[in-house]
Motif scaffolding. Structure first.
Motif, PDB file in Angstrom:
ATOM      1  N   TYR A 100     -31.442   4.972  22.356  1.00  0.00           N
ATOM      2  CA  TYR A 100     -31.769   4.975  20.928  1.00  0.00           C
ATOM      3  C   TYR A 100     -31.688   3.559  20.375  1.00  0.00           C
ATOM      4  CZ  TYR A 100     -30.995   6.428  15.986  1.00  0.00           C
ATOM      5  OH  TYR A 100     -31.050   6.607  14.623  1.00  0.00           O
ATOM      6  N   ARG A 101     -30.578   2.882  20.639  1.00  0.00           N
ATOM      7  CA  ARG A 101     -30.373   1.536  20.103  1.00  0.00           C
ATOM      8  C   ARG A 101     -31.414   0.565  20.648  1.00  0.00           C
ATOM      9  NH1 ARG A 101     -24.650  -0.997  21.180  1.00  0.00           N
ATOM     10  NH2 ARG A 101     -25.655  -1.881  23.038  1.00  0.00           N
ATOM     11  N   ALA A 102     -31.796   0.717  21.910  1.00  0.00           N
ATOM     12  CA  ALA A 102     -32.791  -0.177  22.501  1.00  0.00           C
ATOM     13  C   ALA A 102     -34.131  -0.068  21.783  1.00  0.00           C
ATOM     14  CB  ALA A 102     -32.953   0.133  23.990  1.00  0.00           C
ATOM     15  N   VAL A 103     -34.542   1.153  21.448  1.00  0.00           N
ATOM     16  CA  VAL A 103     -35.810   1.341  20.734  1.00  0.00           C
ATOM     17  C   VAL A 103     -35.738   0.710  19.346  1.00  0.00           C
ATOM     18  CG1 VAL A 103     -37.388   3.052  19.756  1.00  0.00           C
ATOM     19  CG2 VAL A 103     -36.377   3.445  22.006  1.00  0.00           C
ATOM     20  N   VAL A 104     -34.641   0.961  18.638  1.00  0.00           N
ATOM     21  CA  VAL A 104     -34.487   0.399  17.292  1.00  0.00           C
ATOM     22  C   VAL A 104     -34.424  -1.125  17.365  1.00  0.00           C
ATOM     23  CG1 VAL A 104     -33.036   0.325  15.236  1.00  0.00           C
ATOM     24  CG2 VAL A 104     -33.353   2.491  16.460  1.00  0.00           C
ATOM     25  N   SER A 105     -33.683  -1.649  18.341  1.00  0.00           N
ATOM     26  CA  SER A 105     -33.550  -3.098  18.491  1.00  0.00           C
ATOM     27  C   SER A 105     -34.900  -3.748  18.753  1.00  0.00           C
ATOM     28  CB  SER A 105     -32.575  -3.412  19.630  1.00  0.00           C
ATOM     29  OG  SER A 105     -32.428  -4.797  19.799  1.00  0.00           O
ATOM     30  N   GLU A 106     -35.718  -3.118  19.589  1.00  0.00           N
ATOM     31  CA  GLU A 106     -37.043  -3.673  19.884  1.00  0.00           C
ATOM     32  C   GLU A 106     -37.911  -3.701  18.636  1.00  0.00           C
ATOM     33  OE1 GLU A 106     -40.939  -2.961  22.773  1.00  0.00           O
ATOM     34  OE2 GLU A 106     -39.185  -1.658  22.953  1.00  0.00           O
ATOM     35  N   ALA A 107     -37.873  -2.619  17.852  1.00  0.00           N
ATOM     36  CA  ALA A 107     -38.671  -2.577  16.627  1.00  0.00           C
ATOM     37  C   ALA A 107     -38.219  -3.659  15.645  1.00  0.00           C
ATOM     38  CB  ALA A 107     -38.579  -1.198  15.982  1.00  0.00           C
ATOM     39  N   VAL A 108     -36.904  -3.851  15.532  1.00  0.00           N
ATOM     40  CA  VAL A 108     -36.364  -4.890  14.648  1.00  0.00           C
ATOM     41  C   VAL A 108     -36.805  -6.270  15.129  1.00  0.00           C
ATOM     42  CG1 VAL A 108     -34.225  -6.042  13.938  1.00  0.00           C
ATOM     43  CG2 VAL A 108     -34.396  -3.546  13.826  1.00  0.00           C
ATOM     44  N   ALA A 109     -36.669  -6.523  16.436  1.00  0.00           N
ATOM     45  CA  ALA A 109     -37.017  -7.836  16.979  1.00  0.00           C
ATOM     46  C   ALA A 109     -38.498  -8.150  16.778  1.00  0.00           C
ATOM     47  CB  ALA A 109     -36.658  -7.886  18.463  1.00  0.00           C
TER      48      ALA A 109
END
Length: 206
Positions: A136-145
């Motif tokens: 979950y965090r990886a997907v959100v982190s990628e979108a933020v980046a």
């Protein structure tokens, strides 16, 4: 001697995957209606019409079934924000997914709360939680980046992702506890208030 939850002929004729899915659904129903204390093999068998032996056969016991229930609760969220064979969502799309009605029904909230309480008290789900939360965090982190880069901003995307997820969890909780006090639109606006000063304007990126 009957255990009070013997499966009928129809349940015995069902395929392995269907029977396992029915037990997972029964487990979710039990958690939604009675919390973690109600998550017993007897209650699950009563709801599903299965025998006690089938829980052991498919999942190795109650703890194995609970892990599968947790995965089943998480799966719709992960599938929505990171669908197989599809491009990762832009940040606006991600926020729309996070505040779709499917994510904050009262029953869904009750299941999440029951599972979180089990994790918090040192239950059997910590490894499962770490794996699912990391995805979950990886997907959100990628979108933020990606959004930060598009706006020429430098940001610790992983830290921002953790902060956003924590905010979303709190907003989900409030949406379920008192829907009259907060709308999905208001919840999304709260996220934008957090994100836009750091990441830049968040509009339609599609």
């Amino acid at each position: 001697m009957s255990d009070g939850a013997a499966p009928g002929p129809r349940f015995r004729r069902l395929g392995r995957e269907v029977r396992a899915a029915m037990l997972v659904e029964a487990g979710m129903q039990v958690l939604a209606e009675g919390g973690i204390r109600a998550f017993t093999i007897d209650n699950i068998c009563k709801v599903s019409g299965a025998s006690r032996g089938l829980v052991t056969h498919h999942f190795g016991g109650k703890d194995g079934l609970l892990a599968k229930v947790y995965e089943a609760v998480y799966r719709p969220l992960l599938d929505a924000i990171s669908p197989p064979d599809a491009a990762p969502p832009h940040l606006p799309e991600l926020l729309d997914h996070l505040f779709s009605p499917a994510n904050y029904s009262r029953d869904t909230l009750n299941v999440w709360l029951a599972i979180w309480s089990e994790i918090a008290t040192g239950g059997t789900l910590r490894d499962e939680h770490r794996t699912l939360y990391a995805r979950y965090r990886a997907v959100v982190s990628e979108a933020v980046a990606r959004h930060a880069a598009a706006n020429g901003r430098k940001v610790n995307a992983d830290a921002m992702a953790m902060t956003l997820i924590a905010l979303v969890d709190g907003l989900w909780l409030e949406l379920c506890l008192d829907p009259s006090g907060l709308t999905p639109e208001g919840a999304k606006a709260a996220c934008l208030d957090l994100l836009e000063p750091v990441l830049g304007p968040i509009g339609d990126q599609t």
